[in-house]
Design a protein around this motif. Structure first.
Motif, PDB file in Angstrom:
ATOM      1  N   LEU A  47       0.972  -1.114  -0.009  1.00 19.17           N
ATOM      2  CA  LEU A  47       0.005  -0.081   0.052  1.00 19.17           C
ATOM      3  C   LEU A  47       0.745   1.227   0.092  1.00 19.17           C
ATOM      4  O   LEU A  47       0.402   2.465  -0.139  1.00 19.17           O
ATOM      5  N   THR A 151      -9.737   9.789  -6.342  1.00 17.61           N
ATOM      6  CA  THR A 151      -8.994   9.650  -5.014  1.00 17.61           C
ATOM      7  C   THR A 151      -8.148  10.916  -4.678  1.00 17.61           C
ATOM      8  O   THR A 151      -7.951  11.632  -3.656  1.00 17.61           O
ATOM      9  N   HIS A 166      -9.187   9.147   5.560  1.00 10.70           N
ATOM     10  CA  HIS A 166      -9.146   7.421   5.857  1.00 10.70           C
ATOM     11  C   HIS A 166      -9.865   6.721   4.900  1.00 10.70           C
ATOM     12  O   HIS A 166     -11.156   7.021   4.610  1.00 10.70           O
ATOM     13  N   LEU A 167      -9.311   5.588   4.216  1.00  8.91           N
ATOM     14  CA  LEU A 167      -9.888   4.971   3.210  1.00  8.91           C
ATOM     15  C   LEU A 167     -10.259   3.494   3.614  1.00  8.91           C
ATOM     16  O   LEU A 167      -9.464   3.065   4.077  1.00  8.91           O
ATOM     17  N   ASP A 168     -11.573   3.254   3.753  1.00 10.58           N
ATOM     18  CA  ASP A 168     -12.325   2.008   4.092  1.00 10.58           C
ATOM     19  C   ASP A 168     -11.987   1.233   2.846  1.00 10.58           C
ATOM     20  O   ASP A 168     -12.963   1.344   1.745  1.00 10.58           O
ATOM     21  N   GLY A 169     -10.822   0.544   2.893  1.00 14.60           N
ATOM     22  CA  GLY A 169     -10.940  -0.470   1.524  1.00 14.60           C
ATOM     23  C   GLY A 169     -10.947  -1.883   1.601  1.00 14.60           C
ATOM     24  O   GLY A 169     -10.207  -2.721   1.421  1.00 14.60           O
ATOM     25  N   LEU A 172     -10.368  -3.280  -1.380  1.00 14.43           N
ATOM     26  CA  LEU A 172      -9.656  -2.490  -2.395  1.00 14.43           C
ATOM     27  C   LEU A 172      -9.183  -3.136  -3.264  1.00 14.43           C
ATOM     28  O   LEU A 172      -8.901  -2.578  -4.479  1.00 14.43           O
ATOM     29  N   SER A 187      -4.337   4.193  -2.924  1.00 16.51           N
ATOM     30  CA  SER A 187      -4.015   4.557  -1.594  1.00 16.51           C
ATOM     31  C   SER A 187      -3.253   5.839  -1.440  1.00 16.51           C
ATOM     32  O   SER A 187      -3.142   6.279  -0.470  1.00 16.51           O
ATOM     33  N   VAL A 190      -3.592   9.169   0.840  1.00 14.21           N
ATOM     34  CA  VAL A 190      -4.391   8.762   2.075  1.00 14.21           C
ATOM     35  C   VAL A 190      -3.765   8.636   3.401  1.00 14.21           C
ATOM     36  O   VAL A 190      -2.686   8.093   3.083  1.00 14.21           O
ATOM     37  N   VAL A 193      -5.449   3.435   5.638  1.00  8.63           N
ATOM     38  CA  VAL A 193      -6.335   2.559   4.560  1.00  8.63           C
ATOM     39  C   VAL A 193      -6.555   1.116   5.481  1.00  8.63           C
ATOM     40  O   VAL A 193      -5.329   0.560   6.022  1.00  8.63           O
TER      41      VAL A 193
END
Ligand SMILES: *Cc1c(COP(=O)(O)O)cnc(C)c1O
Length: 345
Positions: A47, A151, A166-169, A172, A187, A190, A193
């Motif tokens: 990531l 993004t 914050h990325l709720d992946g 993903l 990502s 961000v 993640v």
């Protein structure tokens, strides 16, 4: 049974169970579990972040992230259908003391313009806007995706605002496959993640949260506070490592099966669905035209051996995953077609 309720229903196969059985372990609260450490390091480098943290669930990953990012009274901008807002028992209100400002995305996908318009001015009466939460793929949006461009347009917007992203992946890897890119590109920019291994990747348990080394050091303390500090948990991390090596590329099959399902459903009388919008493994369709509501549609279908979940008064969700084959999808379609014919007579 053809179980299309969720991609969480998959069961670990023999090879994954062997990886679990032979995992090297240690005490992970002391950061001494070699298998957990390997998974965390792999995910951080995949990531492009400084460090990773293994947690029991996607919900804990999200809530630990939010707790680490905000102070009580801070505001979080989020889509109104986001998992964090919709499905996490108001955890953010209870634990981090955050307030949400819900925005209406396009099938869950927020625009930089909508976010820019929602950021609060500095004003003694108003909560400071501190965090934006994105969800990729977007579950209630029907598995829709944020592209890399979308993004980065959002992360750029907030980089000079003393705000975090914050990325709720949870899914993903599905998003990366559909967007023809990598989870790292999705990502970029961000601050944190999270990725679930218990969804399409087919592990029994586990999520990893990634961010800067400082962020993860703080998050590790909150994980302990939440009761998520586990001991010889390498047996679970081993399943996630196995999934990472063997179950990522095959997500393509799930996407093809979902598209197949959507295209065929679109041909059926009484069912409304936009097959072009199905780009990952989630199909949401409307059954109003069949004369049934979602609950009775799903109930009747279950007696024929096909499981789905009601998602709204007349909408139903079906999710494809590694434990349903293309033949299963075709059989499910036959069953639905037969059942619609008999109920219209
Ligand atoms: C499933 C899911 C989660 C986490 O769920 P858990 O059941 O707590 O692992 C988080 N976000 C999204 C979008 C999800 O679909």
């Amino acid at each position: 049974m053809i179980d299309l309720r969720s991609d969480t229903v998959t069961k670990p196969g023999q090879a994954m169970r062997e990886a679990i059985a032979t995992a090297e372990v240690g005490d992970d609260v002391l950061a001494e579990d070699p298998t957990v450490n390997l998974l965390q390091d792999k995910m951080a480098s995949l990531l492009g972040k400084g460090a990773g943290l293994f947690v029991p669930s996607g919900t804990m990953a999200n809530q630990v992230a939010i707790k680490t990012h905000i102070q009580p009274g801070d505001e979080i901008l989020i889509d109104q259908d986001a998992h964090i807002y919709y499905y996490e028992c108001a955890a953010t209100a209870v634990i981090a003391g955050g307030q949400f400002q819900c925005l209406q995305g396009d099938n869950g996908i927020l625009s930089p313009e909508a976010i820019a318009a929602a950021i609060r001015p500095q004003d003694i009466h108003q909560p400071p806007s501190r965090l934006i939460c994105l969800e990729n793929t977007h579950n209630r949006g029907g598995g829709t995706i944020y592209t890399v461009e979308r993004t980065t347009s959002i992360t750029k917007l907030v980089s000079d605002q003393n705000m975090k992203v914050h990325l709720d992946g949870a899914r993903l890897f599905n998003a990366a496959l559909a967007a023809g890119t990598t989870v790292q590109e999705l990502s970029r920019g961000v601050d944190s993640v999270s990725i679930c291994f218990s969804k399409g990747l087919g592990a029994p348990v586990g999520s990893v949260l990634c961010g800067s080394a400082d962020f993860i050091a703080e998050a590790r303390r909150f994980r302990k506070m939440f009761g998520g500090g586990m001991r010889q948990v390498g047996i679970l991390a081993a399943a996630c490592l196995y999934a990472l090596d063997h179950h990522v590329e095959r997500l393509q099959e799930d996407h093809e099966n979902a598209r197949r399902l959507a295209f065929e459903l679109a041909q059926m009388d009484g069912i409304q669905v936009e097959p072009e919008q199905v780009v990952t493994n989630i199909v949401i369709f409307d059954v109003a035209g069949t004369g049934l509501d979602a609950d009775s549609f799903v109930d009747k279908l279950s007696t024929e051996g096909v499981l789905m979940i009601p998602f709204g008064p007349t909408t139903v969700r079906a999710v494809t995953h590694m434990d349903v084959s293309t033949a299963d999808i075709d059989r499910a379609l036959e069953i639905i077609a037969r059942f619609l014919k008999s109920s219209s007579r």
